[in-house]
Design an enzyme around this catalytic site. Structure first.
Site, PDB file in Angstrom:
ATOM      1  N   LYS A   9       7.481 -28.404 -15.970  1.00  0.00           N
ATOM      2  CA  LYS A   9       6.382 -27.535 -15.555  1.00  0.00           C
ATOM      3  C   LYS A   9       5.119 -28.345 -15.193  1.00  0.00           C
ATOM      4  O   LYS A   9       5.061 -29.554 -15.414  1.00  0.00           O
ATOM      5  CB  LYS A   9       6.077 -26.541 -16.676  1.00  0.00           C
ATOM      6  CG  LYS A   9       7.208 -25.566 -16.960  1.00  0.00           C
ATOM      7  CD  LYS A   9       6.797 -24.659 -18.099  1.00  0.00           C
ATOM      8  CE  LYS A   9       7.860 -23.679 -18.490  1.00  0.00           C
ATOM      9  NZ  LYS A   9       7.398 -22.821 -19.606  1.00  0.00           N
ATOM     10  N   TYR A  49      10.705 -15.359 -12.400  1.00  0.00           N
ATOM     11  CA  TYR A  49      10.311 -14.609 -13.599  1.00  0.00           C
ATOM     12  C   TYR A  49      10.354 -13.100 -13.358  1.00  0.00           C
ATOM     13  O   TYR A  49       9.525 -12.362 -13.896  1.00  0.00           O
ATOM     14  CB  TYR A  49       8.910 -15.032 -14.039  1.00  0.00           C
ATOM     15  CG  TYR A  49       8.819 -16.469 -14.492  1.00  0.00           C
ATOM     16  CD1 TYR A  49       9.421 -16.887 -15.673  1.00  0.00           C
ATOM     17  CD2 TYR A  49       8.124 -17.413 -13.741  1.00  0.00           C
ATOM     18  CE1 TYR A  49       9.340 -18.205 -16.093  1.00  0.00           C
ATOM     19  CE2 TYR A  49       8.029 -18.738 -14.155  1.00  0.00           C
ATOM     20  CZ  TYR A  49       8.644 -19.130 -15.326  1.00  0.00           C
ATOM     21  OH  TYR A  49       8.554 -20.426 -15.747  1.00  0.00           O
ATOM     22  N   ASN A 112       4.392 -25.301 -22.488  1.00  0.00           N
ATOM     23  CA  ASN A 112       5.421 -25.899 -23.331  1.00  0.00           C
ATOM     24  C   ASN A 112       6.313 -26.877 -22.567  1.00  0.00           C
ATOM     25  O   ASN A 112       7.433 -27.146 -22.968  1.00  0.00           O
ATOM     26  CB  ASN A 112       6.244 -24.819 -24.031  1.00  0.00           C
ATOM     27  CG  ASN A 112       6.973 -23.918 -23.056  1.00  0.00           C
ATOM     28  OD1 ASN A 112       6.980 -24.145 -21.846  1.00  0.00           O
ATOM     29  ND2 ASN A 112       7.598 -22.892 -23.579  1.00  0.00           N
ATOM     30  N   HIS A 115      11.116 -25.642 -18.725  1.00  0.00           N
ATOM     31  CA  HIS A 115      11.919 -24.419 -18.701  1.00  0.00           C
ATOM     32  C   HIS A 115      13.371 -24.830 -18.578  1.00  0.00           C
ATOM     33  O   HIS A 115      13.695 -25.783 -17.868  1.00  0.00           O
ATOM     34  CB  HIS A 115      11.555 -23.550 -17.490  1.00  0.00           C
ATOM     35  CG  HIS A 115      12.595 -22.494 -17.222  1.00  0.00           C
ATOM     36  ND1 HIS A 115      12.612 -21.297 -17.875  1.00  0.00           N
ATOM     37  CD2 HIS A 115      13.684 -22.500 -16.398  1.00  0.00           C
ATOM     38  CE1 HIS A 115      13.660 -20.598 -17.458  1.00  0.00           C
ATOM     39  NE2 HIS A 115      14.326 -21.309 -16.565  1.00  0.00           N
ATOM     40  N   GLU A 126      19.179 -19.205 -11.185  1.00  0.00           N
ATOM     41  CA  GLU A 126      18.027 -20.090 -11.083  1.00  0.00           C
ATOM     42  C   GLU A 126      18.329 -21.335 -10.251  1.00  0.00           C
ATOM     43  O   GLU A 126      17.488 -21.777  -9.470  1.00  0.00           O
ATOM     44  CB  GLU A 126      17.538 -20.478 -12.481  1.00  0.00           C
ATOM     45  CG  GLU A 126      16.962 -19.293 -13.240  1.00  0.00           C
ATOM     46  CD  GLU A 126      16.587 -19.591 -14.672  1.00  0.00           C
ATOM     47  OE1 GLU A 126      16.846 -20.728 -15.151  1.00  0.00           O
ATOM     48  OE2 GLU A 126      16.043 -18.694 -15.338  1.00  0.00           O
TER      49      GLU A 126
END
Length: 153
Positions: A9, A49, A112, A115, A126
């Site tokens: 990310k 998402y 975080n 992913h 994905e």
């Protein structure tokens, strides 16, 4: 062999942790069969998402994932979805165990770092969002016989 999508990310890119995190996957014996840096657009974020678009936190999620480039990885290996998710640790870096990627480098739930697909169907969907078939490189590392037994494949 199983495949999964991993996204490094914007916080990973901005903090210059890309190589550190990629090396963990390689050191584990997983095969990186696709890799590219890209800027996530709002449209791609909504596709990725989709289950969260109507939730109150979605605008901040979209703002975060589109804020800077990401690195998309297609990774292949034995039971790779579970292996990668175990390597990442709990979603919140504050709750993630030491030794996991999030436990070692994150102190946030949203920021975080990484992913990873949560199951085979999600991985397929994905991977198709981020990679064309022509961007997947099929190869057999010469170290494979030393990474796992032939009957484990």
């Amino acid at each position: 062999m199983q495949r999964t999508l991993v996204l490094l990310k914007p916080d990973t890119v901005q903090r210059r942790l890309m190589g550190e995190i990629i090396s963990r996957f390689e050191n584990k014996g997983l095969n990186i069969i696709g890799l590219k840096m890209l800027q996530v657009t709002p449209d791609l974020a909504k596709q990725h998402y989709a289950e969260h678009v109507e939730k109150p936190f979605y605008p901040s999620l979209e703002a975060f994932i589109t804020a800077a480039p990401i690195v998309a990885l297609a990774i292949e290996g034995l039971d790779v979805i579970k292996v990668v998710r175990d390597m990442l640790g709990a979603t919140s870096g504050l709750a993630a165990a030491a030794g996991t990627i999030r436990g070692d480098y994150s102190s946030s739930r949203q920021m975080n770092l990484v992913h990873a697909s949560d199951g085979p169907e999600a991985a397929k969907r994905e991977l198709e969002l981020y990679f064309d078939d022509s961007e997947i490189c099929h190869y057999q590392p010469v170290l494979t016989p030393f990474m796992h037994a032939a009957d484990e494949a």
